[in-house]
Design an enzyme around this catalytic site. Structure first.
Site, short mmCIF file in Angstrom:
data_model
loop_
_atom_site.label_atom_id
_atom_site.label_comp_id
_atom_site.label_asym_id
_atom_site.label_seq_id
_atom_site.Cartn_x
_atom_site.Cartn_y
_atom_site.Cartn_z
N GLU A 113 -73.99 -54.66 -9.51
CA GLU A 113 -75.01 -53.83 -10.48
C GLU A 113 -76.43 -54.15 -10.81
O GLU A 113 -77.41 -53.31 -10.86
CB GLU A 113 -74.20 -53.53 -11.76
CG GLU A 113 -73.06 -53.04 -12.04
CD GLU A 113 -73.29 -51.21 -11.48
OE1 GLU A 113 -73.92 -50.90 -12.02
OE2 GLU A 113 -72.58 -51.00 -10.66
N SER A 489 -25.42 -30.82 -53.91
CA SER A 489 -24.76 -31.76 -54.95
C SER A 489 -25.44 -33.16 -54.79
O SER A 489 -24.92 -33.93 -55.86
CB SER A 489 -23.15 -31.68 -54.67
OG SER A 489 -22.63 -30.54 -54.87
#
Length: 838
Positions: A113, A489
């Site tokens: 780079e 219940s």
């Protein structure tokens, strides 16, 4: 003489000196035309620089902001033991320091780079001139000569637009960066920030994505390959463009050798190596996903926000948070398996159900299959797409590109709603669930019914496991926290807790007989027991163990619904003050599995409040705790060393929701539900357990909630759009077995601890049937023993006594009643005829 003096004139002059002579020289030179031209030519660049600065660079961000720059980092979630189990990230990134990057990797990136990175002032003047010449003589896309410093400026502080304006701004900013940061700091920012494909930002994430390694484990050809990716990762993808990738990697190796970073022998040896990439690198975190992690994500976003902004610097997808959760992998796995097995058991024999999903085979079917909202649940079940079908077999494909064969004999179950075999209903493009059998694949059916299971630690409220459906990939709707369901219940313990607070005892006699109420219109509404019939006067304990509706309604009516609703609100089940009607006592009000489970945890915690939590605490990227669930003070807990005194502990959670003795009495009665009531299927777990089953109207929901002194869990099953599950569906036959399977696995190795009675409770032997005090008899270990220990508040134990003859007579009556019950109508008959529990 005077005449001569008068005619004489004297002239005085000042010597110009050195500066005067310089000014005269400048003035003299300025009169020359060529000097003026030269001065103008020299001034033009300076004026041009200031003009460019005023136009393009005046509003640029300061380079000093990079000193405090914080890249977007994922949030990591740890489990109950501290192991990372999940990440939340839009950019997969691991931030490293410059010293953690190996030199060979640095050499590869600088060679590829910016080979003069460590010597140039931030811009490459020769490269810029060459690029300008190329751009002036070409009509194509402008080329650049960006240094690493310029790429940092572009990636972090500018946009990605391809224009000369952005390029000029980039040059100015690069010079600022070079004047503020060191070369090492710039390169560290670069290597942590760059995008390298496969959703990998930064070199460490890319090393994992492409090679399943950390950066310090990479070989020379591997670091060279990573160095080719910043320009265009998709152009050098190792799967789609392997030749191009190898060619570019070898170019990087050549550049490294030309720059003296490696020898020619190293270059040649590396060039002969294959790419060696993997298809999908494994993360260091397993990413378990599922409903539990989705609940964590929702809570984090609600508290900290999703993306970074001034109001949410510690965001979920960029803040780099470290989250300590209560997630227990062993319990979670047990919960998932138990719920899935229960849902599959319910639908077994009902035939194959078509999921109704398909993909377009003319397009990229792999990506479509991977993105489809379809989850196969079990780890050994897989989602597949039917590619073609001919004769007695079908070719199927998977998201990873592999294919297989689905023979007709492994898809022979009938299609639901029709008599035809499931194989005949398969069509190309259809998404199905399959399981491998030998070298072939067998068709599987995803249950239509759903449900939830959640497990909570009694003493802290920490949620240890949570499963909100068959598979979160089918639906992210978490039925454990979001589904509003009637508890049936399982609400009865709240009613009896209110009755105990109202002066009743577990031995109080309640009439199990006809009970009707005036509903404000002609006629009365008469409640009935689930299985019909009446049992006459019975103890409260018996009524709860056998889940008798008439006794529950009568108890609620006696103590008042306002007390029942207040107790429900205090326990966090729900606020039913707007509907203070007796059916609420039978579980007609909506609640969630998590809220109901937490209420049972409070009962097991002797009535002390606990809040269900999935997050223990949250740390920011620097390790500072920014939120914690347990905010109790703890003096000395953070001491540097032990002072020899008792270890410091935070105070107990002392907020008492309901009376501690009331809570224990309810739990003690609910132990009887497991020993001789509607949940006897759990008795063989051989540990103290309490709990309650529940079945609601239709029946549309079946429940079980209960557990041990350490962990409480809640289970429910039902269709997302409530509809009858069938007359045989009951909490004791569908939900309780799910809890049983979960507990057998999750409670393994857990200490066997009895339920602790609070101070003041008096344990008295009583006749289980009559509720009278027993003398001369000792409670036995048989669950159906006539004499049992019962829990009473001070001065509330029965005054009447039962003789041995009374107890033996009651035992004979109970045996006769049990035989009669066997010939009575089944619960399912009542549900089918009455449409509910009421």
């Amino acid at each position: 003489m005077n005449a001569d003096l008068s005619s004489e004139r004297i002239t005085l002059t000042r010597s110009a000196g050195r500066f005067g002579r310089f000014g005269e020289a400048v003035s003299s030179a300025w009169r020359k035309r060529w000097v003026k031209v030269l001065a103008v030519l020299l001034a033009l660049p300076i004026l041009g620089y200031f003009a460019l600065w005023a136009i393009f660079a005046r509003d640029l961000p300061s380079a000093e902001s990079l000193l405090n720059y914080e890249p977007a980092l994922p949030t990591y979630v740890r489990d109950v033991s501290g192991q990372p189990v999940q990440t939340f990230a839009r950019e997969r990134r691991v931030q490293l320091t410059y010293e953690e990057y190996p030199q060979q990797l640095i050499d590869a990136f600088t060679s590829a780079e910016d080979r003069t990175f460590f010597s140039h002032p931030g811009v490459d003047i020769p490269g810029i001139i060459t690029a300008m010449f190329t751009n002036l003589t070409s009509d194509g896309r402008p080329v650049g000569a960006s240094t690493i410093t310029q790429q940092v400026a572009k990636n972090l502080l500018l946009t990605n637009e391809v224009t000369y304006t952005r390029k000029i701004r980039e040059l100015f900013l690069a010079r600022r960066i070079e004047s503020t940061l060191t070369k090492e700091q710039i390169l560290e920012l670069y290597l942590n920030q760059i995008f390298l494909g496969r959703n990998a930002y930064g070199v460490q994430a890319a090393a994992r994505a492409y090679f399943n390694k950390d950066v310090d484990e990479l070989t020379l050809p591997e670091v060279a390959y990573l160095a080719v990716l910043p320009k265009a990762p998709s152009n050098y993808d190792p799967v789609r463009h392997p030749e191009r990738a190898v060619e570019r990697r070898n170019w990087v190796l050549g550049e490294m050798a030309r720059n003296g970073r490696i020898t020619a022998a190293q270059r040649d040896a590396a060039m002969r190596e294959p790419l060696g990439t993997v298809r999908g690198g494994q993360e260091a975190v397993s990413n378990v996903g599922g409903y539990f992690m989705e609940e964590i994500r929702r809570q984090l976003i609600e508290r900290f926000g999703a993306t970074a902004d001034p109001e949410h610097p510690n965001s979920v997808y960029a803040g780099g948070l470290w989250v300590r959760s209560s997630y227990d992998p062993r319990m979670q796995q047990a919960a998932e398996e138990a719920l899935r097995d229960g849902l599959v058991r319910y639908e077994r024999g009902r035939g194959w159900r078509d999921p109704g999903l398909s993909v377009d085979l003319s397009g990229d079917w792999r990506s479509q299959l991977a993105a489809a909202q379809f989850g196969a649940g079990y780890p050994n079940w897989r989602a597949a797409v039917v590619l073609s079908k001919s004769g007695d077999s079908a070719e199927i494909g998977f998201a990873d590109g592999r294919t297989g064969t689905l023979p007709a004999n492994l898809a022979s179950m009938p299609r639901r709603g029709t008599g035809e075999p499931a194989f005949s209903a398969l069509r190309p493009g259809a998404i199905v669930a399959v399981e491998q059998e030998g070298s072939a694949w067998a068709l599987r059916s995803i249950p239509e019914i759903s449900g939830a299971i959640v497990a909570e630690e009694v003493g802290t409220g920490r949620v240890l496991a949570m499963q909100g459906g068959f598979d979160s990939r089918l639906s992210d709707f978490n039925r454990a926290t979001q589904a509003q369901r009637q508890p049936g219940s399982t609400f009865k313990p709240i009613v009896y807790a209110a009755a105990l607070d109202g002066g009743m005892t577990p031995a109080s006699i309640i009439i199990d007989g006809p009970f009707c109420v005036n509903q404000g219109r002609p006629g009365q509404y008469c409640f009935r027991n689930f299985s019909g019939g009446y049992a006459g006067p019975q103890t409260m304990r018996w009524g709860l163990e056998q889940s008798r509706n008439l006794m529950t309604v009568r108890a609620a009516n006696q103590v008042g619904m306002d007390r029942v609703i207040r107790t429900s609100r205090q326990l966090g089940v729900g606020d039913y003050s707007r509907t203070p009607y007796l059916p609420i006592s039978l579980g007609a009000g909506d609640t969630t599995a998590l809220r109901l489970t937490n209420a049972y945890a409070i009962l097991a915690n002797q009535g002390r409040a606990v809040t269900p939590t999935v997050i223990d605490y949250v740390q920011d990227r620097r390790g500072q705790v920014i939120w914690r669930a347990d905010t109790r003070p703890c003096e000395g807990c953070n001491a540097a060393d032990w002072n020899g005194r008792p270890m410091p502990r935070p105070p107990l959670r002392t907020r008492q929701v309901i009376d501690a003795m009331t809570a224990y009495q309810v739990v003690h009665m609910l132990e009887g539900v497991v020993q001789r009531g509607t949940a006897t299927i759990l008795r063989d777990l051989d540990r103290p357990l309490f709990g309650k089953t529940g079945t609601t109207s239709g029946p549309t929901n079946v429940w079980f909630v209960g557990g041990s002194q350490q962990v409480v869990a809640g289970v429910y099953m039902g269709f997302d759009r409530p509809r009858p599950m069938g007359g045989y569906a009951q909490g004791g036959t569908l939900a309780a077995p799910i809890f049983r399977q979960f507990a057998r696995q999750a409670f393994e190795g857990m200490p066997v601890i009895p339920f602790r009675a609070p101070q003041g409770i008096r344990m008295v032997p009583i006749d289980r049937r009559s509720g009278r005090r027993a003398f001369g008899l000792w409670p036995g270990t048989d669950p159906r023993a006539a004499v049992i220990w019962e829990a009473f508040k001070p001065e509330s134990e029965p005054r009447r006594t039962a003789t041995r003859e009374d107890i033996d007579r009651g035992a004979r009556r109970e045996a006769a009643r049990q035989n009669a019950v066997r010939t009575d109508r089944r619960d399912s008959d009542f549900l089918q005829s009455q449409g509910g529990i009421y």
